[in-house]
Design an enzyme around this catalytic site. Structure first.
Site, PDB file in Angstrom:
ATOM      1  N   ILE A 158       0.836  -1.206   0.000  1.00 40.59           N
ATOM      2  CA  ILE A 158       0.000   0.000   0.000  1.00 40.59           C
ATOM      3  C   ILE A 158       0.874   1.262   0.000  1.00 40.59           C
ATOM      4  O   ILE A 158       0.620   2.214  -0.744  1.00 40.59           O
ATOM      5  CB  ILE A 158      -0.963  -0.012   1.214  1.00 40.59           C
ATOM      6  CG1 ILE A 158      -1.913  -1.207   1.109  1.00 40.59           C
ATOM      7  CG2 ILE A 158      -1.742   1.290   1.303  1.00 40.59           C
ATOM      8  CD1 ILE A 158      -2.766  -1.458   2.346  1.00 40.59           C
ATOM      9  N   CYS A 207       2.556   1.232   7.703  1.00 44.31           N
ATOM     10  CA  CYS A 207       3.233   0.066   8.276  1.00 44.31           C
ATOM     11  C   CYS A 207       2.239  -0.700   9.153  1.00 44.31           C
ATOM     12  O   CYS A 207       1.224  -0.147   9.574  1.00 44.31           O
ATOM     13  CB  CYS A 207       4.466   0.486   9.067  1.00 44.31           C
ATOM     14  SG  CYS A 207       4.101   1.688  10.330  1.00 44.31           S
ATOM     15  N   ARG A 236      -3.483   1.322  10.912  1.00 45.78           N
ATOM     16  CA  ARG A 236      -4.146   0.801  12.120  1.00 45.78           C
ATOM     17  C   ARG A 236      -4.186   1.936  13.148  1.00 45.78           C
ATOM     18  O   ARG A 236      -3.194   2.677  13.296  1.00 45.78           O
ATOM     19  CB  ARG A 236      -3.366  -0.372  12.727  1.00 45.78           C
ATOM     20  CG  ARG A 236      -3.572  -1.688  12.031  1.00 45.78           C
ATOM     21  CD  ARG A 236      -5.006  -2.232  12.174  1.00 45.78           C
ATOM     22  NE  ARG A 236      -5.182  -3.472  11.431  1.00 45.78           N
ATOM     23  CZ  ARG A 236      -5.559  -3.566  10.162  1.00 45.78           C
ATOM     24  NH1 ARG A 236      -5.817  -2.475   9.452  1.00 45.78           N
ATOM     25  NH2 ARG A 236      -5.696  -4.744   9.580  1.00 45.78           N
ATOM     26  N   ASP A 260      -8.642   6.931   8.641  1.00 47.54           N
ATOM     27  CA  ASP A 260      -9.600   5.884   8.262  1.00 47.54           C
ATOM     28  C   ASP A 260      -9.676   4.842   9.381  1.00 47.54           C
ATOM     29  O   ASP A 260     -10.530   3.972   9.356  1.00 47.54           O
ATOM     30  CB  ASP A 260      -9.142   5.226   6.955  1.00 47.54           C
ATOM     31  CG  ASP A 260     -10.202   4.285   6.378  1.00 47.54           C
ATOM     32  OD1 ASP A 260     -11.391   4.651   6.405  1.00 47.54           O
ATOM     33  OD2 ASP A 260      -9.844   3.182   5.923  1.00 47.54           O
ATOM     34  N   GLU A 265     -11.812   1.760  17.316  1.00 49.86           N
ATOM     35  CA  GLU A 265     -12.759   1.101  16.404  1.00 49.86           C
ATOM     36  C   GLU A 265     -13.099  -0.329  16.804  1.00 49.86           C
ATOM     37  O   GLU A 265     -14.206  -0.785  16.581  1.00 49.86           O
ATOM     38  CB  GLU A 265     -12.321   1.181  14.943  1.00 49.86           C
ATOM     39  CG  GLU A 265     -11.097   0.408  14.594  1.00 49.86           C
ATOM     40  CD  GLU A 265     -10.676   0.677  13.157  1.00 49.86           C
ATOM     41  OE1 GLU A 265     -11.454   0.395  12.251  1.00 49.86           O
ATOM     42  OE2 GLU A 265      -9.552   1.171  12.957  1.00 49.86           O
ATOM     43  N   HIS A 297     -13.024   3.091   8.430  1.00 56.36           N
ATOM     44  CA  HIS A 297     -12.261   1.939   7.925  1.00 56.36           C
ATOM     45  C   HIS A 297     -12.809   1.467   6.567  1.00 56.36           C
ATOM     46  O   HIS A 297     -13.186   0.309   6.407  1.00 56.36           O
ATOM     47  CB  HIS A 297     -12.277   0.791   8.943  1.00 56.36           C
ATOM     48  CG  HIS A 297     -11.064  -0.079   8.814  1.00 56.36           C
ATOM     49  ND1 HIS A 297     -10.381  -0.608   9.869  1.00 56.36           N
ATOM     50  CD2 HIS A 297     -10.403  -0.513   7.707  1.00 56.36           C
ATOM     51  CE1 HIS A 297      -9.366  -1.327   9.438  1.00 56.36           C
ATOM     52  NE2 HIS A 297      -9.356  -1.279   8.113  1.00 56.36           N
TER      53      HIS A 297
HETATM   54  P1  NAD Z   1       2.881  -4.817   3.643  1.00 56.23           P
HETATM   55  O1  NAD Z   1       3.207  -5.951   4.553  1.00 56.23           O
HETATM   56  O2  NAD Z   1       2.967  -5.011   2.170  1.00 56.23           O
HETATM   57  O3  NAD Z   1       3.801  -3.547   4.011  1.00 56.23           O
HETATM   58  C1  NAD Z   1       4.074  -3.130   5.317  1.00 56.23           C
HETATM   59  C2  NAD Z   1       5.423  -2.427   5.298  1.00 56.23           C
HETATM   60  O4  NAD Z   1       5.659  -1.878   6.602  1.00 56.23           O
HETATM   61  C3  NAD Z   1       6.589  -3.362   4.977  1.00 56.23           C
HETATM   62  O5  NAD Z   1       7.383  -2.811   3.941  1.00 56.23           O
HETATM   63  C4  NAD Z   1       7.361  -3.426   6.297  1.00 56.23           C
HETATM   64  O6  NAD Z   1       8.770  -3.584   6.125  1.00 56.23           O
HETATM   65  C5  NAD Z   1       7.040  -2.048   6.878  1.00 56.23           C
HETATM   66  N1  NAD Z   1       7.354  -1.945   8.294  1.00 56.23           N
HETATM   67  C6  NAD Z   1       7.353  -2.921   9.232  1.00 56.23           C
HETATM   68  N2  NAD Z   1       7.747  -2.409  10.411  1.00 56.23           N
HETATM   69  C7  NAD Z   1       8.012  -1.099  10.215  1.00 56.23           C
HETATM   70  C8  NAD Z   1       8.466  -0.038  11.056  1.00 56.23           C
HETATM   71  N3  NAD Z   1       8.737  -0.244  12.346  1.00 56.23           N
HETATM   72  N4  NAD Z   1       8.615   1.186  10.511  1.00 56.23           N
HETATM   73  C9  NAD Z   1       8.340   1.404   9.194  1.00 56.23           C
HETATM   74  N5  NAD Z   1       7.930   0.438   8.352  1.00 56.23           N
HETATM   75  C10 NAD Z   1       7.757  -0.799   8.859  1.00 56.23           C
HETATM   76  O7  NAD Z   1       1.416  -4.345   4.074  1.00 56.23           O
HETATM   77  P2  NAD Z   1       0.360  -3.534   3.189  1.00 56.23           P
HETATM   78  O8  NAD Z   1      -0.468  -4.481   2.398  1.00 56.23           O
HETATM   79  O9  NAD Z   1       1.043  -2.415   2.491  1.00 56.23           O
HETATM   80  O10 NAD Z   1      -0.597  -2.973   4.364  1.00 56.23           O
HETATM   81  C11 NAD Z   1      -0.115  -2.023   5.297  1.00 56.23           C
HETATM   82  C12 NAD Z   1      -1.129  -1.886   6.401  1.00 56.23           C
HETATM   83  O11 NAD Z   1      -2.332  -1.287   5.887  1.00 56.23           O
HETATM   84  C13 NAD Z   1      -1.641  -3.219   6.991  1.00 56.23           C
HETATM   85  O12 NAD Z   1      -0.779  -3.686   8.018  1.00 56.23           O
HETATM   86  C14 NAD Z   1      -2.982  -2.869   7.533  1.00 56.23           C
HETATM   87  O13 NAD Z   1      -2.807  -2.470   8.887  1.00 56.23           O
HETATM   88  C15 NAD Z   1      -3.408  -1.633   6.726  1.00 56.23           C
HETATM   89  N6  NAD Z   1      -4.611  -1.855   5.874  1.00 56.23           N
HETATM   90  C16 NAD Z   1      -5.648  -0.980   5.975  1.00 56.23           C
HETATM   91  C17 NAD Z   1      -6.783  -1.144   5.177  1.00 56.23           C
HETATM   92  C18 NAD Z   1      -7.939  -0.186   5.246  1.00 56.23           C
HETATM   93  O14 NAD Z   1      -9.026  -0.523   4.753  1.00 56.23           O
HETATM   94  N7  NAD Z   1      -7.786   1.000   5.797  1.00 56.23           N
HETATM   95  C19 NAD Z   1      -6.848  -2.210   4.279  1.00 56.23           C
HETATM   96  C20 NAD Z   1      -5.745  -3.072   4.190  1.00 56.23           C
HETATM   97  C21 NAD Z   1      -4.635  -2.895   4.983  1.00 56.23           C
END
Ligand code: NAD
Length: 333
Positions: A158, A207, A236, A260, A265, A297
């Protein structure tokens, strides 16, 4: 395989039933319940092979123990995040946990940019003003994103999509992550978290929620940000310490805040709308500020994303039945 599908909304049922028919999964049947999965409802899983749950479910130790007692061997998370799942207890009982890691990163990233733009240009206020025949521009001034700096925290699927969108706006894109994403290095500069906080005009969180990221946006990190920054969180709620965010807003640190996700929540705070709950709710306090925009969300909520979630979740069930390993397995560590 019989799956009990928790926390069913009409759109979930429609997309899963459509996908079952269109993509032909003959050995899978799904029963849907509106109840969410938690220690009180886990016993409903008796007689099923698998359960399907969501980010809002409470899948801690007690829930896992009951699922194990009822003979459940597979937990299908129809989402990317799994911070609400007790993986240790799942592993102890041999319950396999599978998820949908990247159903539509663009859906969430586009919503993150929508929140950034809407809070920058106060679109929610503009919409209401014009409906009330007030065509004045007072209180609506924003700033150009063009040639400003976007700071992206977490450049997984994302975050990477958000980097591409920000580049499309003509922004300088800087990022902080514990790992670099090689697909971005020709236009994204990786910097320290401190530099990202102090240099960015728009900060977007992408993240996961883990011990190391819990409350990463707190009063100390907020103080390091530029005055007039826009903060967006579609990741989150607990990445941001809400009380400190409120303090930062009172200090006039933010031009806009777009959320969001928010810490409360999972408590379903807004399902029980009693005055007492709203009075003590930090989310309700956040909503009292004119430069804060909150959505419920909905980042993932596009047609394309729902179809992809259904398709991958059902394929995860097929892989389980075939005894195949999968990159969608959630493992400890
Ligand atoms: P992903 O696993 O592809 O990417 C997460 C990234 O965060 C990775 O590159 C990881 O190395 C990095 N990361 C881990 N620890 C970190 C830190 N301490 N500091 C900085 N970066 C760090 O996940 P994604 O698919 O891109 O999703 C990201 C987040 O989006 C999910 O964990 C979820 O919480 C959230 N999400 C929200 C919705 C929504 O509807 N709002 C939907 C899907 C996911």
């Amino acid at each position: 395989m019989k799956i009990l599908f928790y926390d069913t909304k009409n759109y979930d049922k429609d997309s899963f039933q459509d996908t079952l028919k269109a993509e032909n999964f003959p050995h899978i049947t799904i029963e849907y319940t509106k109840s969410d999965l938690d220690p009180r409802t886990a016993a409903l899983a008796e007689g099923f092979d698998a359960v399907c749950a969501f980010v809002s479910s409470d899948i801690g130790t007690r829930t896992m123990e009951i699922l194990h007692d009822k003979g459940i061997r597979l937990l299908l998370m129809r989402c990317a995040g799994f911070n609400n799942v007790d993986l240790e207890t799942a592993a102890k009982y041999g319950i396999r946990v599978m998820r949908v890691p990247g159903y539509s990163p663009e859906a969430v990233a586009e919503h993150a940019m929508a929140l950034a733009l809407a809070s920058n240009r106060r679109l929610y206020k503009a919409y209401n003003k014009v409906r009330e025949n007030d065509f004045s521009l007072s209180g609506l001034m924003g700033f150009n994103f063009y040639e400003k700096t976007a700071g992206i925290i977490g450049t997984g699927k994302i975050g990477a999509a958000m980097c591409r969108i920000c580049r499309g706006f003509g922004m300088k894109v800087i990022a902080y992550d514990v790992y670099r994403n090689d697909s971005l290095t020709d236009f994204v500069e990786y910097v320290s978290l401190e530099q990202l906080l102090s240099d960015s005009d728009v900060i977007s969180l992408h993240c996961p929620l883990m011990d190391s990221t819990y409350h990463m946006i707190n009063i100390d990190t907020i103080k390091q940000m530029k005055d007039g920054v826009i903060l967006v969180n579609t990741s989150r709620g607990a990445l941001v310490k809400t009380d400190d965010l409120i303090e930062g807003i009172r200090m006039h640190k933010f031009a806009g805040v777009g959320l969001d996700v928010y810490e409360e929540e999972t408590n379903n705070v807004f399902e029980d709308r009693s005055d007492e709950i709203l009075e003590h709710s930090t989310t309700a306090r956040l909503l009292s500020f004119p430069n804060v925009m909150i959505t419920s969300h909905q980042g993932f909520f596009t047609r394309e994303a729902l179809g992809a979630i259904a398709s991958t979740t059902l394929q995860n069930a097929m892989d389980y039945m075939a005894g195949k390993e999968s990159p969608n397995d959630v493992k400890i560590g």
